[in-house]
Design a protein around this motif. Structure first.
Motif, mmCIF file in Angstrom:
data_model
loop_
_atom_site.group_PDB
_atom_site.id
_atom_site.type_symbol
_atom_site.label_atom_id
_atom_site.label_comp_id
_atom_site.label_asym_id
_atom_site.label_seq_id
_atom_site.Cartn_x
_atom_site.Cartn_y
_atom_site.Cartn_z
ATOM 1 N N GLY B 361 0.857 -1.077 0.094
ATOM 2 C CA GLY B 361 0.150 0.018 -0.003
ATOM 3 C C GLY B 361 0.833 1.477 0.128
ATOM 4 N N ILE B 362 -0.047 2.428 0.249
ATOM 5 C CA ILE B 362 0.734 3.764 -0.065
ATOM 6 C C ILE B 362 0.441 4.313 1.265
ATOM 7 C CG2 ILE B 362 0.810 5.813 -1.006
ATOM 8 C CD1 ILE B 362 -0.541 4.330 -3.582
ATOM 9 N N ALA B 363 1.469 4.134 2.303
ATOM 10 C CA ALA B 363 1.242 4.655 3.758
ATOM 11 C C ALA B 363 1.489 6.213 3.735
ATOM 12 C CB ALA B 363 2.291 3.982 4.460
ATOM 13 N N GLY B 364 1.993 6.853 2.858
ATOM 14 C CA GLY B 364 2.079 8.281 2.618
ATOM 15 C C GLY B 364 3.530 8.768 3.484
ATOM 16 N N PRO B 365 3.862 9.982 3.580
ATOM 17 C CA PRO B 365 2.886 10.993 3.086
ATOM 18 C C PRO B 365 3.101 11.454 1.381
ATOM 19 C CG PRO B 365 5.140 11.876 4.111
ATOM 20 C CD PRO B 365 4.892 10.547 4.193
ATOM 21 N N ASP B 366 4.287 10.613 0.909
ATOM 22 C CA ASP B 366 4.627 10.900 -0.601
ATOM 23 C C ASP B 366 3.998 9.516 -1.261
ATOM 24 O OD1 ASP B 366 5.662 13.449 0.306
ATOM 25 O OD2 ASP B 366 7.420 12.265 0.762
ATOM 26 N N GLY B 367 3.972 9.617 -2.516
ATOM 27 C CA GLY B 367 3.666 8.337 -3.319
ATOM 28 C C GLY B 367 2.274 8.085 -3.972
ATOM 29 N N GLY B 368 1.401 9.098 -3.355
ATOM 30 C CA GLY B 368 0.050 9.090 -3.766
ATOM 31 C C GLY B 368 -0.260 9.671 -5.092
ATOM 32 N N ASN B 386 -6.358 -20.867 -0.948
ATOM 33 C CA ASN B 386 -7.122 -20.108 -1.217
ATOM 34 C C ASN B 386 -6.950 -18.715 -0.957
ATOM 35 O OD1 ASN B 386 -9.289 -22.083 -2.140
ATOM 36 N ND2 ASN B 386 -9.472 -22.669 0.044
ATOM 37 N N THR B 387 -6.833 -17.890 -1.985
ATOM 38 C CA THR B 387 -6.595 -16.554 -1.788
ATOM 39 C C THR B 387 -7.682 -15.430 -1.732
ATOM 40 O OG1 THR B 387 -4.557 -17.044 -2.760
ATOM 41 C CG2 THR B 387 -4.757 -14.727 -2.448
ATOM 42 N N VAL B 388 -7.643 -14.683 -0.834
ATOM 43 C CA VAL B 388 -8.737 -13.321 -1.005
ATOM 44 C C VAL B 388 -7.878 -12.197 -0.813
ATOM 45 C CG1 VAL B 388 -10.557 -14.699 0.151
ATOM 46 C CG2 VAL B 388 -9.012 -13.500 1.495
ATOM 47 N N VAL B 389 -8.148 -11.256 -1.436
ATOM 48 C CA VAL B 389 -7.402 -9.781 -1.310
ATOM 49 C C VAL B 389 -8.672 -8.790 -0.908
ATOM 50 C CG1 VAL B 389 -6.204 -8.001 -2.722
ATOM 51 C CG2 VAL B 389 -6.040 -10.557 -3.241
ATOM 52 N N GLU B 390 -8.475 -8.048 -0.123
ATOM 53 C CA GLU B 390 -9.174 -6.722 0.343
ATOM 54 C C GLU B 390 -8.549 -5.697 -0.035
ATOM 55 O OE1 GLU B 390 -12.351 -6.845 1.412
ATOM 56 O OE2 GLU B 390 -12.695 -8.986 1.518
ATOM 57 N N LYS B 391 -9.648 -4.589 -0.395
ATOM 58 C CA LYS B 391 -8.918 -3.369 -0.717
ATOM 59 C C LYS B 391 -9.241 -2.297 0.398
ATOM 60 C CE LYS B 391 -9.651 0.628 -3.926
ATOM 61 N NZ LYS B 391 -10.238 1.144 -5.369
ATOM 62 N N TYR B 392 -8.517 -1.393 1.128
ATOM 63 C CA TYR B 392 -8.679 -0.429 2.042
ATOM 64 C C TYR B 392 -8.243 0.869 1.525
ATOM 65 C CZ TYR B 392 -8.913 -4.789 4.658
ATOM 66 O OH TYR B 392 -9.418 -6.215 4.916
ATOM 67 N N GLN B 393 -8.891 1.941 2.225
ATOM 68 C CA GLN B 393 -8.419 3.329 1.967
ATOM 69 C C GLN B 393 -8.505 3.946 3.266
ATOM 70 O OE1 GLN B 393 -7.842 5.011 -0.867
ATOM 71 N NE2 GLN B 393 -6.745 6.263 0.562
ATOM 72 N N PHE B 394 -7.254 4.119 3.809
ATOM 73 C CA PHE B 394 -7.208 4.473 5.197
ATOM 74 C C PHE B 394 -7.024 6.137 4.980
ATOM 75 C CE2 PHE B 394 -5.455 0.371 5.766
ATOM 76 C CZ PHE B 394 -6.522 -0.146 6.328
ATOM 77 N N THR B 395 -7.381 6.770 6.131
ATOM 78 C CA THR B 395 -7.307 8.149 5.938
ATOM 79 C C THR B 395 -6.397 8.741 7.202
ATOM 80 O OG1 THR B 395 -9.142 8.369 7.387
ATOM 81 C CG2 THR B 395 -9.570 8.595 4.965
ATOM 82 N N GLY B 396 -5.535 8.180 7.747
ATOM 83 C CA GLY B 396 -4.518 8.565 8.721
ATOM 84 C C GLY B 396 -3.245 9.075 8.038
ATOM 85 N N ASN B 397 -2.292 9.419 8.956
ATOM 86 C CA ASN B 397 -0.777 9.786 8.577
ATOM 87 C C ASN B 397 -0.095 8.116 8.461
ATOM 88 O OD1 ASN B 397 -0.296 8.561 11.080
ATOM 89 N ND2 ASN B 397 -0.021 10.634 12.229
ATOM 90 N N ARG B 398 1.113 8.572 8.093
ATOM 91 C CA ARG B 398 1.878 7.215 7.536
ATOM 92 C C ARG B 398 1.807 6.351 8.756
ATOM 93 N NH1 ARG B 398 5.925 6.118 3.933
ATOM 94 N NH2 ARG B 398 7.580 4.654 4.707
#
Lengths: 420, 420
Positions: B361-368, B386-398
């Motif tokens: 993922g992109i933890a930030g602060p850069d790279g977005g 068996n593989t599952v993948v989940e997508k998350y959009q977090f809104t905190g700092n790194r």
């Protein structure tokens, strides 16, 4: 000026959350040259909150209240503070618009519930402070001439740290700074690999002699931070006042100083050093289990110096991934000087990194023996083929021992890089 | 009974340290059935400390003071409290011997400095509470009949958390518990993978209906803990009172409940589940950089389920160590559903583990970017192929984004294991 903190919220009172805001604001107040004699926490109870606010205004010049600015009927900080100052609330249109914007930007699709408009109410005469990260504005309320709290000031800040801290840093701190007759300026000398008591002994004479600038030590895990603070009419004068003391600290602590910048962490200093030396690093962790690489990767841009890292918890993994000879593990055990050395060397070889840190130890609570007690940790560090191993005996619980080991690993790497 | 906390120490007042004791003691007081209306912090200043203690004793039955019991002349808590109660200090021989023992055991070779004997002075009539981890004893002082604070109680506890917390848990809490007319008993229902507000909505009717037992939610990262507390004459009666509410919580939250034991953490529950299923796990971390494996390895005995784990920060490492196809990285980028899936699969293949969690993922602060903003994290989980993948959009700092990702990773693994 004398300041006082009041943290409002039943969640603090009941221990649901740790009050990190208080420590943050207290440190920043000291930095602004404000004297802080009391911190208080009180719940969302009108009577007790009023009593606490009145007492604080009676004995302090500036009362900083955090929390209780939310939209629910439990949130009373603004209402009670306005009552204490004898001020009415009115709807601030600018704030109302801002709340609307915030909802559209962050919760598009969500309907704004009626109680959110409560947050657009502000006490008459109050200065409204914008909140970049939430709906509740900050408020600065000053007691008018001829009233009970004439000239006293209450500053209301939302409780969530991601709203409280940016608002304080960007808006409240500069505002308070301007009220002070002199500016307060400070810098930080951060020292590592010297224990707190030894570091303080080394500067005892400087601590005794202090007046302006002042010198204050802050103990951190494996580090001591010295804050040098000066009062002066402008920054240039302050820098001139601080320079001799900072120079003296640099002289006394030498290479142990890893930064003189407030915002630079130990891991940032290490990553910076790696960049300067154009080296990459890897880690091979046993008891710390990835916390060391996790700390290095906490530095934005760490990808320039770290490509891969490994947690080799089992002996098999140490053999397979790092090529630790079976004989060494058999003869000396996984927690030994020899294994730490082989892990550090092997980590560089396996990954092609220029430098490595390897950690192997007994974090506890189980697994200790008389010969190898809980808290025994060996850390190996290899830089361009030269390997050093240090032995540590920590005395904390599992979590603390791992935290110490991570800090010591970074410090050992820093020292090795300095001499590389 | 009404209790109140006073934290003594300039280091708290100046924000040098975060006051974690206050949150801990507040939660424990609530658990003991004590009402807590105020928390205070005050520095090592005689006048202000006396004022604070007198006010607290005036409005509360039990005042718990932490800190200021050290050997230096700055440490005043005992002296000021004794003065407030009108009690003299005398040298307690038992405590003196204990201090001597402690030094011999922990600092053999160090001379005991004269000021350490200050810690053997106790107020007349006070109950001395032994300190397993330091020299300063705890003290329980009760106001005598006919004096100003008749029947009121002050409890003095050393400030360092490793002394304060064990002393409170082992000695002070049972003592306070006996003073209560009824015993207070509680249990914890820990829920994961349901947001705080949804979880609270799901039990709003139970919260409204509560009297005995009571129900209190505590929000944690990725988790909500519900504490069920009952007052009763004995534990059996309390258990009978709590049982229907606990059963109802279990019914409503089902599989989302990972434990009903106070001391069990999410990572412990996951490690336990792995043990029950006789499975091993590995991790492949990019933005979290080892924090996920670090959290798993925080569980004593994790070595049974985790042999090795990898931080694959660069694309090359993802290819080399996990066998992520170059084409996937090129076509979809490192932060993508496809890469997370390939990382999770590859981690199992490379290590032979039965299960894996992969984080990118992109933890930030850069790279977005607009398409892939800061806080975007994909977590892949592979259990026996068996593989599952989940997508998350977090809104905190790194730092926060990485913490969220670690919690989400554990939760995803738990869910996959439950259905395996």
């Amino acid at each position: 000026m004398v300041a006082e903190l009041i943290s409002v919220g039943t969640e603090i009172l009941l221990g649901n959350i740790v009050n990190t805001n208080a420590a943050y604001l207290a440190e920043k107040c000291a930095l602004l040259g404000l004297s802080l004699y009391y911190q208080n926490s009180v719940g969302d109870n009108e009577e007790r909150m009023e009593e606490t606010i009145r007492r604080a205004l009676g004995r302090s010049d500036v009362v900083i209240l955090t929390g209780g600015l939310g939209p629910t009927k439990d949130d009373l900080t603004k209402e009670v503070t306005a009552k204490v100052f004898g001020k009415k609330l009115y709807e601030d249109l600018h704030t109302k618009e801002r709340i609307m914007d915030f909802f559209q930007k962050n919760h598009s699709g969500h309907k704004i519930t009626e109680n959110n408009w409560k947050q657009a109410l502000v006490p008459e005469g109050a200065k409204v402070v914008e909140n970049a990260n939430g709906t509740a504005p900050g408020l600065i309320i000053t007691g008018e001439e001829g009233t009970e709290y004439a000239g006293k000031m209450a500053i209301l800040i939302p409780g969530p740290p991601n709203e409280c801290i940016p608002m304080f840093d960007r808006q409240i701190a500069p505002y308070l700074g301007k009220l002070q007759p002199d500016g307060i300026y400070s810098c930080m000398v951060k020292v590592c690999s010297i224990g707190e008591s030894r570091a303080e002994t080394m500067v005892a004479d400087l601590m005794d002699a202090q007046s302006n600038p002042t010198l204050a030590p802050y103990a951190k895990t494996g580090e001591v931070h010295f804050r040098v603070t000066a009062k002066a009419k402008d920054e240039k004068t302050a820098q001139e006042l601080m320079r001799p003391l900072v120079d003296e600290l640099l002289r006394r602590f030498g290479d142990h100083v890893y930064t003189t910048k407030e915002e630079v962490t130990l891991e940032q200093a290490v990553v910076q050093l790696l960049k300067e030396k154009k080296m990459t690093v890897t880690t091979a962790e046993s008891c710390t289990g990835g916390l060391l690489s996790g700390r290095i990767i906490n530095v934005p841009g760490a990808s320039e110096v770290l490509n891969e890292a490994h947690v080799t918890y089992s002996n098999e993994a140490k053999e397979k991934i790092l090529g630790v000879p079976h004989g060494i593990l058999k003869a000396h055990g996984a927690v030994s000087r020899e294994t730490a050395e082989a892990m550090a060397r092997g980590a560089c070889q396996a990954t092609g990194a220029d430098a490595s840190i390897a950690v192997t130890g007994i974090a506890g609570p189980d697994g200790g023996t008389e010969e190898k007690p809980v808290g025994l940790v060996y850390i190996g560090c290899c830089v361009r083929g030269n390997t050093v191993v240090e032995k540590y005996q920590f005395t904390g619980n599992r979590e603390k021992n791992r935290e110490y080991a991570v800090a010591r690993g970074l410090i050992l790497l820093r020292e090795a890089l300095l001499h590389a």
